[in-house]
Design a protein around this motif. Structure first.
Motif, PDB file in Angstrom:
ATOM      1  N   HIS A  79      71.128 -31.694 -74.829  1.00 51.26           N
ATOM      2  CA  HIS A  79      71.115 -31.391 -76.268  1.00 51.26           C
ATOM      3  C   HIS A  79      72.496 -30.824 -76.570  1.00 51.26           C
ATOM      4  O   HIS A  79      72.818 -29.706 -76.173  1.00 51.26           O
ATOM      5  CB  HIS A  79      70.015 -30.373 -76.587  1.00 51.26           C
ATOM      6  N   ASN A 135      62.476 -25.794 -85.898  1.00 52.16           N
ATOM      7  CA  ASN A 135      63.289 -27.017 -85.878  1.00 52.16           C
ATOM      8  C   ASN A 135      62.510 -28.161 -85.244  1.00 52.16           C
ATOM      9  O   ASN A 135      62.199 -28.102 -84.061  1.00 52.16           O
ATOM     10  CB  ASN A 135      64.548 -26.823 -85.025  1.00 52.16           C
ATOM     11  N   SER A 183      67.042 -30.361 -85.512  1.00 47.53           N
ATOM     12  CA  SER A 183      68.395 -30.161 -85.010  1.00 47.53           C
ATOM     13  C   SER A 183      68.738 -31.210 -83.982  1.00 47.53           C
ATOM     14  O   SER A 183      67.920 -31.439 -83.090  1.00 47.53           O
ATOM     15  CB  SER A 183      68.538 -28.788 -84.370  1.00 47.53           C
ATOM     16  N   CYS A 196      58.614 -33.553 -82.530  1.00 45.71           N
ATOM     17  CA  CYS A 196      58.514 -32.107 -82.338  1.00 45.71           C
ATOM     18  C   CYS A 196      57.837 -31.564 -83.598  1.00 45.71           C
ATOM     19  O   CYS A 196      58.472 -30.965 -84.469  1.00 45.71           O
ATOM     20  CB  CYS A 196      59.926 -31.547 -82.141  1.00 45.71           C
TER      21      CYS A 196
HETATM   22  N1  DUC Z   1      65.614 -30.256 -82.019  1.00 51.83           N
HETATM   23  C1  DUC Z   1      64.557 -30.241 -82.782  1.00 51.83           C
HETATM   24  O1  DUC Z   1      64.646 -30.593 -83.946  1.00 51.83           O
HETATM   25  N2  DUC Z   1      63.393 -29.841 -82.238  1.00 51.83           N
HETATM   26  C2  DUC Z   1      63.229 -29.527 -80.883  1.00 51.83           C
HETATM   27  C3  DUC Z   1      64.440 -29.102 -80.240  1.00 51.83           C
HETATM   28  C4  DUC Z   1      65.606 -29.814 -80.769  1.00 51.83           C
HETATM   29  O2  DUC Z   1      66.560 -29.972 -80.098  1.00 51.83           O
END
Ligand code: DUC
Ligand code: ZN
Ligand code: ZN
Ligand code: ZN
Length: 467
Positions: A183, A337, A288, A317
């Motif tokens: 990420h 998020n 995100s 998510c």
């Molecule tokens: N982004 C998100 O929107 N949700 C979970 C974690 C992430 O990286």
């Protein structure tokens, strides 16, 4: 039990052709111009319909604790939604508890996964560096078939690791035949931008996007790629959202960094303007990296066409609007998020990709099934339609259309990201290892029939398994 699927149009990442399929014991046994039933075979007539390999969504967060709350779908509701949406395998993220070993953590997640309706595997998140982690990596791959891990460059205090830790983990992972998901967002800069925004009273959801600008993603992407290069290890950049980050990946590819890139349906179709919707509707679209300015979408689609992006993952998510998203009604930084997408990824990518002429049928199959199967060690068992493969199949009628609405979804969420969008085509049947799990658009597969996916290692010096 044998099944024959007759008169369908088989679509793979390389071909489209009319053929009959014979399935025996869950495996594709024969593909031929015409297969005639002999005795007790079940016959499915797929006249005029496409037969795709089942979708493989390698980016899901079912039952995932995050940001003081947890995602709204568990492995039952989530995999039921997946099945309805043409997804026959998922790879979900684990989330380790402080002080817990990776192997112990994985056992907990395998237990959580047992009620799944479709096949499931895991990427182990590593958020706490220690020497034990390095020792465990080869065991994860050898004993558990977990050949991917995930590292975060954002969410300090919860998930983020530093560059030195990334280097050490990625190096060891590469040696163990494991690919590292990253990420890529610069968490430190983002945290400071958020603090600045809040101190100025800028609390509306649009400030979620302003405090995570493309440069924070592009910088982290470039840094992650440099770390992978130094560690001589394969890297998978999750959820690429913008042209600036994609450019860094393109540059790294030219230097022969072993990089694979993923984008998500929401970045391909939705944009930053959704973060200014009135009445806190914008809260539904907080994820995100954030949704980006619309012009980025063209670069992402071109990235798919050119082969720079080889996977589309949902990053499912899901958080409820009422009670979860609304936690941040007065402060964008408190909105969990994440967005739902597992049930829609297949249809959305088909509609905006194939139907609207941005990508070919072959590319569609590549990013929704073959690409992810190869990168994550599932090929040549899953990811195509060929003799010897699992009969994970989606029968799809391209000559109809439907309107997406949360009222008809299986996802356990009180909204749909694509509410009201009319998409071309409809999934009529889904087979998982030869068993019909979706019939006439309705899920008929039962809980607990999903199997754990023990995955192959990534050969040294490569970023995917090709055979
Ligand atoms: N982004 C998100 O929107 N949700 C979970 C974690 C992430 O990286
Ligand atoms: Zn992420
Ligand atoms: Zn994610
Ligand atoms: Zn249309």
């Amino acid at each position: 039990m044998k099944t024959i699927i007759k008169n369908g149009i088989v679509v793979t990442s390389t071909d489209t052709y009319k053929a009959d399929l014979l399935i025996e014991k869950g495996i594709i046994k024969r593909i031929s111009d015409q297969i005639l039933p002999e005795t007790d075979e079940k016959v499915i007539d797929a006249s005029g319909q496409y037969i795709f390999p089942g979708g493989i969504d390698v980016h899901t967060h079912l039952a995932w604790p995050f940001q003081s709350t947890g995602t709204a779908d568990d492995f039952v509701s989530g995999t039921r939604a997946a099945a309805a949406g043409g997804i026959t395998s998922i790879i979900n993220f684990t989330n380790p508890k402080r002080g817990q070993t990776l192997l112990d953590n994985l056992q907990e997640w395998k237990k959580k996964g047992e009620p799944s309706l479709i096949d499931y595997g895991f990427h182990s998140i590593i958020s706490e560096y220690n020497d034990h982690v390095l020792e465990e990596l080869p065991l994860l791959a050898e004993q558990e078939g977990v050949t991917s891990i995930k590292l975060f460059m954002a969410y300090k205090g919860e998930l983020m690791v530093n560059d030195r830790e990334m280097y050490k983990i990625m190096k060891k992972a590469g040696e163990a035949g494991i690919i590292t998901n990253v990420h890529a967002e610069n968490g430190d800069i983002i945290d400071e931008l958020i603090a600045e925004a809040i101190s100025k009273g800028n609390t509306d959801p649009i400030h979620h996007a302003y405090t995570r600008p493309p440069l924070t993603e592009a910088e982290a992407t470039a840094r992650a790629l440099a770390i992978a290069e130094a560690a001589n290890a394969p890297i998978y950049i999750v959820h690429v959202s913008c042209a600036d980050a994609l450019e860094k990946i393109e540059q790294a590819k030219k230097r022969d960094v072993q990089v694979v890139a993923e984008t998500c349906p929401h970045y391909l179709v939705l944009d930053e303007s959704y973060l200014s919707l009135p009445d806190f509707e914008s809260g539904k679209y907080i994820c995100s990296p954030p949704l980006r300015e619309k012009w980025n979408q063209e670069y992402l689609w071109k990235g798919i066409s050119s082969g720079l992006i080889t996977t589309v993952g949902s990053d499912h998510c899901p958080f409820l609007f009422n009670g979860q998203k609304t936690l941040g009604r007065d402060n964008f930084a408190k909105i969990p998020n994440g967005v739902p997408g597992l049930e829609d990824i297949f249809s959305i990518v088909y509609h905006f990709g194939v139907h609207e002429g941005r990508i070919s049928l072959q590319k569609f199959v590549d990013v929704i099934s073959t690409g992810p199967a190869k990168t994550f060690g599932l090929y040549p068992k899953k990811g195509s339609i060929a003799i010897g493969f699992d009969a994970d199949l989606v029968i799809f009628n391209p000559n109809t259309s439907r309107v997406i609405t949360h009222k008809k979804q299986y996802q356990n969420v009180d909204y749909n990201l694509y509410e009201g969008i009319e998409v071309q085509g409809a999934i009529t049947q889904v087979l998982s290892r030869g068993e019909v799990i979706v019939q006439d658009g309705y899920v008929v597969g039962h809980e607990g029939r999903g199997q754990y996916l023990f995955r192959k290692k990534i050969p040294a010096g490569q970023s995917s398994v090709s055979c």
